[in-house]
Design a protein around this motif. Structure first.
Motif, PDB file in Angstrom:
ATOM      1  N   ARG A  52       0.891  -1.256  -0.149  1.00  0.00           N
ATOM      2  CA  ARG A  52       0.013   0.092  -0.203  1.00  0.00           C
ATOM      3  C   ARG A  52       0.991   1.244  -0.108  1.00  0.00           C
ATOM      4  O   ARG A  52       0.627   2.315  -0.716  1.00  0.00           O
ATOM      5  CB  ARG A  52      -0.781  -0.150   1.297  1.00  0.00           C
ATOM      6  CG  ARG A  52      -1.852   1.067   1.268  1.00  0.00           C
ATOM      7  CD  ARG A  52      -2.799   1.123   2.394  1.00  0.00           C
ATOM      8  NE  ARG A  52      -3.402  -0.019   2.703  1.00  0.00           N
ATOM      9  CZ  ARG A  52      -4.272  -0.454   3.721  1.00  0.00           C
ATOM     10  NH1 ARG A  52      -4.389   0.402   4.506  1.00  0.00           N
ATOM     11  NH2 ARG A  52      -4.889  -1.494   4.123  1.00  0.00           N
ATOM     12  N   PRO A 104      -2.806  -5.610  -6.262  1.00  0.00           N
ATOM     13  CA  PRO A 104      -3.878  -6.471  -5.930  1.00  0.00           C
ATOM     14  C   PRO A 104      -5.372  -5.338  -6.224  1.00  0.00           C
ATOM     15  O   PRO A 104      -5.345  -4.268  -5.700  1.00  0.00           O
ATOM     16  CB  PRO A 104      -4.026  -6.418  -4.286  1.00  0.00           C
ATOM     17  CG  PRO A 104      -2.610  -5.808  -3.918  1.00  0.00           C
ATOM     18  CD  PRO A 104      -1.840  -5.352  -5.215  1.00  0.00           C
ATOM     19  N   VAL A 105      -6.024  -5.927  -6.988  1.00  0.00           N
ATOM     20  CA  VAL A 105      -7.450  -5.088  -7.402  1.00  0.00           C
ATOM     21  C   VAL A 105      -8.350  -5.912  -6.943  1.00  0.00           C
ATOM     22  O   VAL A 105      -8.542  -7.102  -7.712  1.00  0.00           O
ATOM     23  CB  VAL A 105      -7.168  -4.729  -8.867  1.00  0.00           C
ATOM     24  CG1 VAL A 105      -8.663  -4.010  -9.341  1.00  0.00           C
ATOM     25  CG2 VAL A 105      -6.089  -3.811  -9.107  1.00  0.00           C
ATOM     26  N   ARG A 106      -9.404  -5.740  -6.382  1.00  0.00           N
ATOM     27  CA  ARG A 106     -10.526  -6.380  -6.045  1.00  0.00           C
ATOM     28  C   ARG A 106     -11.984  -5.755  -6.412  1.00  0.00           C
ATOM     29  O   ARG A 106     -11.706  -4.427  -6.103  1.00  0.00           O
ATOM     30  CB  ARG A 106     -10.661  -6.911  -4.780  1.00  0.00           C
ATOM     31  CG  ARG A 106      -9.517  -7.724  -4.187  1.00  0.00           C
ATOM     32  CD  ARG A 106      -9.714  -8.231  -2.831  1.00  0.00           C
ATOM     33  NE  ARG A 106      -8.653  -9.193  -2.362  1.00  0.00           N
ATOM     34  CZ  ARG A 106      -8.316  -9.575  -1.551  1.00  0.00           C
ATOM     35  NH1 ARG A 106      -9.081  -9.145  -0.125  1.00  0.00           N
ATOM     36  NH2 ARG A 106      -7.245 -10.203  -1.044  1.00  0.00           N
ATOM     37  N   LYS A 107     -12.684  -6.209  -7.144  1.00  0.00           N
ATOM     38  CA  LYS A 107     -13.979  -5.538  -7.674  1.00  0.00           C
ATOM     39  C   LYS A 107     -15.044  -5.469  -6.608  1.00  0.00           C
ATOM     40  O   LYS A 107     -15.363  -6.812  -5.919  1.00  0.00           O
ATOM     41  CB  LYS A 107     -14.504  -6.202  -8.800  1.00  0.00           C
ATOM     42  CG  LYS A 107     -15.605  -5.535  -9.460  1.00  0.00           C
ATOM     43  CD  LYS A 107     -15.495  -5.235 -10.847  1.00  0.00           C
ATOM     44  CE  LYS A 107     -16.682  -4.807 -11.759  1.00  0.00           C
ATOM     45  NZ  LYS A 107     -16.812  -3.321 -11.389  1.00  0.00           N
ATOM     46  N   ALA A 108     -15.672  -4.577  -6.020  1.00  0.00           N
ATOM     47  CA  ALA A 108     -16.628  -4.685  -5.080  1.00  0.00           C
ATOM     48  C   ALA A 108     -17.850  -5.096  -5.891  1.00  0.00           C
ATOM     49  O   ALA A 108     -18.035  -4.715  -6.779  1.00  0.00           O
ATOM     50  CB  ALA A 108     -16.879  -3.280  -4.522  1.00  0.00           C
TER      51      ALA A 108
END
Length: 113
Positions: A52, A104-108
């Motif tokens: 981050r 890291p990419v997370r889709k809500a």
């Protein structure tokens, strides 16, 4: 800490152990960077998932100075062959691509009330 697999050419157990002394095994990957346009020969390097903190620095510079932004990710998350990669534009671009793929990419999932 010993790895269970055979190491790629150019990667030593000492290199792996050094990275694993400050990164968790789940954050560390090998990346094959093509040395030419045909991909006939590759350089295997050790990279890690961007943190981050480094992502915040990257995003601060990406619009103002994209080169500096890329250097931030390379300096923070390329753990082997750094001098060789930084001396070659193609290897540098490949290393940046490898690290960028690890962001890291997370889709809500949004739901109505």
């Amino acid at each position: 800490m010993k790895t269970a697999t055979t190491l790629p050419v150019g990667i030593t157990q000492e290199m792996v152990d050094k990275v694993l002394s400050y990164k968790s095994k789940s954050e560390v990957r090998f990346a094959d960077l093509p040395k030419d346009d045909n991909g006939d020969e590759v350089l295997t390097v050790i990279v890690s998932v961007p943190s981050r903190t480094s992502m915040n620095e990257f995003e601060k510079w990406v619009d103002k100075n994209p080169g500096k932004a890329k250097e931030i990710l390379i300096n923070s998350h390329l753990h082997s062959h750094k001098d060789e990669v930084k001396a070659d534009d193609g290897l540098f671009a490949g290393a940046f691509d490898a690290i960028a793929q690890l962001i890291p990419v997370r889709k809500a999932v949004l739901k109505n009330l």
